[in-house]
Design a protein around this motif. Structure first.
Motif, PDB file in Angstrom:
ATOM      1  N   PRO A  34       0.864  -1.184   0.000  1.00 25.13           N
ATOM      2  CA  PRO A  34       0.000   0.000   0.000  1.00 25.13           C
ATOM      3  C   PRO A  34       0.903   1.238   0.000  1.00 25.13           C
ATOM      4  CG  PRO A  34      -0.770  -1.586   1.610  1.00 25.13           C
ATOM      5  CD  PRO A  34       0.576  -2.077   1.128  1.00 25.13           C
ATOM      6  N   ALA A  48       1.078   4.122   1.526  1.00 24.80           N
ATOM      7  CA  ALA A  48       1.585   4.635   2.809  1.00 24.80           C
ATOM      8  C   ALA A  48       2.668   3.724   3.377  1.00 24.80           C
ATOM      9  CB  ALA A  48       0.443   4.812   3.804  1.00 24.80           C
ATOM     10  N   GLN A  70      -2.136  10.326  -3.455  1.00 28.42           N
ATOM     11  CA  GLN A  70      -2.708  10.426  -2.112  1.00 28.42           C
ATOM     12  C   GLN A  70      -4.225  10.322  -2.100  1.00 28.42           C
ATOM     13  OE1 GLN A  70      -1.058  13.949  -0.241  1.00 28.42           O
ATOM     14  NE2 GLN A  70      -0.171  12.605   1.304  1.00 28.42           N
ATOM     15  N   SER A  71      -4.871  10.757  -3.145  1.00 28.91           N
ATOM     16  CA  SER A  71      -6.335  10.723  -3.170  1.00 28.91           C
ATOM     17  C   SER A  71      -6.877   9.346  -3.564  1.00 28.91           C
ATOM     18  CB  SER A  71      -6.874  11.790  -4.128  1.00 28.91           C
ATOM     19  OG  SER A  71      -6.442  11.514  -5.445  1.00 28.91           O
ATOM     20  N   HIS A  72      -5.978   8.385  -3.774  1.00 31.01           N
ATOM     21  CA  HIS A  72      -6.372   7.019  -4.126  1.00 31.01           C
ATOM     22  C   HIS A  72      -6.138   6.110  -2.919  1.00 31.01           C
ATOM     23  CE1 HIS A  72      -6.504   8.225  -8.368  1.00 31.01           C
ATOM     24  NE2 HIS A  72      -5.396   8.888  -8.114  1.00 31.01           N
ATOM     25  N   PRO A  73      -7.169   5.845  -2.135  1.00 30.62           N
ATOM     26  CA  PRO A  73      -6.975   5.079  -0.894  1.00 30.62           C
ATOM     27  C   PRO A  73      -6.471   3.649  -1.111  1.00 30.62           C
ATOM     28  CG  PRO A  73      -9.309   5.430  -1.339  1.00 30.62           C
ATOM     29  CD  PRO A  73      -8.557   6.226  -2.345  1.00 30.62           C
ATOM     30  N   ASP A  74      -6.683   3.091  -2.290  1.00 28.71           N
ATOM     31  CA  ASP A  74      -6.244   1.722  -2.551  1.00 28.71           C
ATOM     32  C   ASP A  74      -4.958   1.659  -3.370  1.00 28.71           C
ATOM     33  OD1 ASP A  74      -8.486   0.804  -1.204  1.00 28.71           O
ATOM     34  OD2 ASP A  74      -9.699   0.766  -3.021  1.00 28.71           O
ATOM     35  N   ALA A  75      -4.212   2.767  -3.439  1.00 28.95           N
ATOM     36  CA  ALA A  75      -3.001   2.832  -4.244  1.00 28.95           C
ATOM     37  C   ALA A  75      -1.974   1.808  -3.765  1.00 28.95           C
ATOM     38  CB  ALA A  75      -2.417   4.234  -4.200  1.00 28.95           C
TER      39      ALA A  75
END
Length: 95
Positions: free
Chosen positions: A36, A38, A81-86
């Protein structure tokens, strides 16, 4: 000091060739692993900061190349950052 080149694939399938001045990156990233965003950034920060610290211990100064690489990764990560599943994939780690 042995360096490591690593290749990452970003969520948009683009590829970045990256640099670490130390093999310590192997303690944080694995070829073929998907992280992920993060988690990838947390691992990259730790690896590149530790690599720079190792250079400082050996040569008396931090590694600007490691910090430049970290800055490049930080800037690229911001675009997702705006893609929570990146997800970021470590494609390869090589000397």
């Amino acid at each position: 000091m042995p360096e490591v080149r690593f290749t990452v694939q970003w969520p948009d399938d683009s590829i970045s060739s990256c640099y670490s001045p130390s093999t310590v990156v192997h303690d944080f990233l694995r070829a073929g692993e998907r992280y992920p965003l993060a988690d990838f950034m947390t691992r990259s920060r730790a690896a590149l900061n530790l690599a720079s610290d190792r250079v400082r211990l050996k040569y008396g100064y931090a590694c600007s190349s490691a910090m430049d690489q970290l800055n490049q990764l930080e800037a690229r990560a911001l675009t997702f950052q705006s893609h929570p599943d990146a997800i970021v994939t470590v494609v390869a780690l090589r000397p």
